[in-house]
Scaffold this motif. Structure first.
Motif, short mmCIF file in Angstrom:
data_model
loop_
_atom_site.label_atom_id
_atom_site.label_comp_id
_atom_site.label_asym_id
_atom_site.label_seq_id
_atom_site.Cartn_x
_atom_site.Cartn_y
_atom_site.Cartn_z
N ARG A 98 2.82 -15.66 8.15
CA ARG A 98 1.70 -14.89 8.13
C ARG A 98 1.70 -13.62 8.59
N LEU A 99 2.46 -13.32 9.56
CA LEU A 99 2.92 -11.87 9.88
C LEU A 99 3.55 -11.15 8.96
N LEU A 100 4.82 -11.88 8.41
CA LEU A 100 5.51 -11.04 7.38
C LEU A 100 4.69 -10.84 6.25
N PHE A 101 3.98 -11.68 5.61
CA PHE A 101 2.99 -11.36 4.47
C PHE A 101 2.02 -10.39 4.66
N ALA A 102 1.49 -10.46 6.00
CA ALA A 102 0.70 -9.39 6.17
C ALA A 102 1.26 -7.96 6.11
N LEU A 103 2.48 -7.74 6.46
CA LEU A 103 3.31 -6.63 6.53
C LEU A 103 3.55 -6.19 5.08
N VAL A 104 3.84 -7.38 4.32
CA VAL A 104 3.99 -7.09 2.62
C VAL A 104 2.62 -6.31 2.19
N LEU A 105 1.57 -6.98 2.46
CA LEU A 105 0.43 -6.52 2.05
C LEU A 105 0.11 -5.37 2.28
N GLY A 106 0.24 -4.87 3.90
CA GLY A 106 0.10 -3.58 4.29
C GLY A 106 1.10 -2.56 3.75
N ALA A 107 2.22 -2.95 3.20
CA ALA A 107 3.16 -2.07 2.55
C ALA A 107 2.56 -1.70 1.20
N VAL A 108 1.82 -2.54 0.61
CA VAL A 108 1.11 -1.90 -0.64
C VAL A 108 0.27 -0.81 -0.66
N MET A 109 -0.31 -0.73 0.62
CA MET A 109 -1.22 0.63 0.92
C MET A 109 -0.35 1.82 1.17
N ILE A 110 1.04 1.56 1.43
CA ILE A 110 1.51 2.92 1.93
C ILE A 110 1.89 3.79 0.53
N PRO A 111 1.37 5.01 0.20
CA PRO A 111 1.82 5.78 -0.72
C PRO A 111 3.41 6.07 -0.90
N GLN A 112 4.03 5.68 -2.02
CA GLN A 112 5.50 6.10 -2.03
C GLN A 112 6.06 7.31 -1.70
N THR A 113 5.09 8.16 -1.99
CA THR A 113 5.34 9.61 -1.89
C THR A 113 5.72 9.93 -0.31
N ALA A 114 4.94 9.16 0.46
CA ALA A 114 5.05 9.38 1.98
C ALA A 114 6.50 9.05 2.54
N LEU A 115 7.34 8.05 1.69
CA LEU A 115 8.51 7.56 2.16
C LEU A 115 9.53 8.38 1.57
N VAL A 116 9.26 9.33 0.80
CA VAL A 116 10.50 10.35 0.19
C VAL A 116 11.20 11.12 1.06
N ILE A 117 10.72 11.69 2.02
CA ILE A 117 11.50 12.49 2.92
C ILE A 117 12.27 11.73 4.08
N PRO A 118 11.54 10.41 4.45
CA PRO A 118 12.55 9.88 5.14
C PRO A 118 13.71 9.10 4.49
N LEU A 119 13.41 8.78 3.18
CA LEU A 119 14.72 8.39 2.36
C LEU A 119 15.55 9.29 2.31
N TYR A 120 15.00 10.56 1.78
CA TYR A 120 15.99 11.88 1.76
C TYR A 120 16.89 11.88 2.98
N LEU A 121 16.34 11.73 4.10
CA LEU A 121 17.08 12.00 5.35
C LEU A 121 18.15 10.86 5.50
N LEU A 122 17.63 9.58 5.17
CA LEU A 122 18.55 8.51 5.42
C LEU A 122 19.72 8.40 4.43
N PHE A 123 19.53 8.84 3.09
CA PHE A 123 20.41 8.86 2.17
C PHE A 123 21.53 10.13 2.43
N SER A 124 21.12 11.16 3.06
CA SER A 124 21.82 12.06 3.44
C SER A 124 23.18 11.68 4.33
#
Length: 275
Positions: A98-124
């Motif tokens: 139930r907790l994992l599925f709640a996290l999945v549902l929560g991830a739906v609400m996160i704008p993908q653009t908000a993750l771009v900069i962290p992804l840039y730092l990670l990939f760098s």
């Protein structure tokens, strides 16, 4: 009343597409000198398409190929992982479900653009910037697909089918791939087409993680051409080229929807009823 509202919404939705169609058939002078929502006397579509596929040594064709490769790979991967995750959530009981599925549902609400900069730092840090993996790997994560597949598995696959497979000695992977996958095809196709369109239209992620034009998708390439045209460095020709490129870039998405409509319509209907 509802029909009238839907008709208004349909017209509102189709106007930008119709504008792209008419604009891509005009000369540069007609593009700014005639009514935007109708064709001009000088039908210039063929010339614009020739310019589109010849300018800068035909790099638009490469952008189109990049976009198709990124989108197809991302969509197949996203649909595959969503199928596995949705099947597990629907048919297995495990600690923290139930907790994992709640996290999945929560991830739906996160704008993908908000993750771009962290992804840039990670990939760098790992040296993946300016590679296809910098686009494809984040696109494999598709939380709405997990939700949709869970709903579809619960509706389409009965526990009796799984129990019958187990009694016959089939493993869990064989039950999924051999006994139930055909039943899940509409849901799988729905997730595939949604992930394909999301990847095809993705602009901000490749803009940040790609730095050379050879790796650009169509969205970034056309935006750079448009910026060049507006600043005057690309000349008047680029406005008509951008319009023709926009028209060509939406055709594969429309074609994909038409080819797979009998699958995704059923998948979306099942998801909406359950939700």
């Amino acid at each position: 009343m509802l029909t009238a509202i839907l008709c208004i919404y349909l017209v509102y939705t189709l106007i930008p597409i119709f504008y792209v169609v008419t604009a891509s058939t005009k000369t540069n002078a007609d593009l700014f000198g005639t009514f935007g929502l109708w064709f001009s006397d000088d039908f210039h579509l063929r010339e614009n398409l020739v310019d589109l596929f010849s300018i800068q040594d035909g790099i638009f064709l490469r952008w189109l190929g990049n976009t198709f490769f990124y989108s197809l790979t991302s969509a197949v991967g996203a649909a595959f992982f969503a199928l596995l995750a949705g099947y597990a959530f629907a048919k297995y009981n495990f600690a923290g479900k139930r907790l994992l599925f709640a996290l999945v549902l929560g991830a739906v609400m996160i704008p993908q653009t908000a993750l771009v900069i962290p992804l840039y730092l990670l990939f760098s840090k790992v040296g993946l910037l300016n590679t296809p993996l910098a686009f494809i790997l984040p696109s494999l994560v598709f939380p709405p697909g997990v939700f949709l597949m869970r709903v579809y598995v619960e509706e389409a696959v009965s526990d009796e089918i799984i129990d019958a497979g187990r009694v016959d000695g089939a493993g869990e992977l064989h039950i999924l791939s051999g006994l139930t996958f055909k039943l899940l095809m509409p849901g799988f196709a729905t997730v595939f087409i949604l992930a394909f369109v999301a990847a095809w239209n993705n602009y901000f992620l490749p803009l940040v993680v790609m730095s050379t034009s050879d790796h650009f998708p169509v969205t970034v390439g056309l935006a750079i051409w448009y910026a060049s045209a507006t600043t005057g460095s690309g000349g008047n020709l680029l406005f008509t080229v951008v319009m023709a490129g926009s028209l060509v870039s939406i055709l594969p998405v429309i074609l994909a929807f038409l080819i797979m409509q009998r699958f995704w319509q059923g998948g979306l209907s099942a998801g909406s009823v359950k939700a």
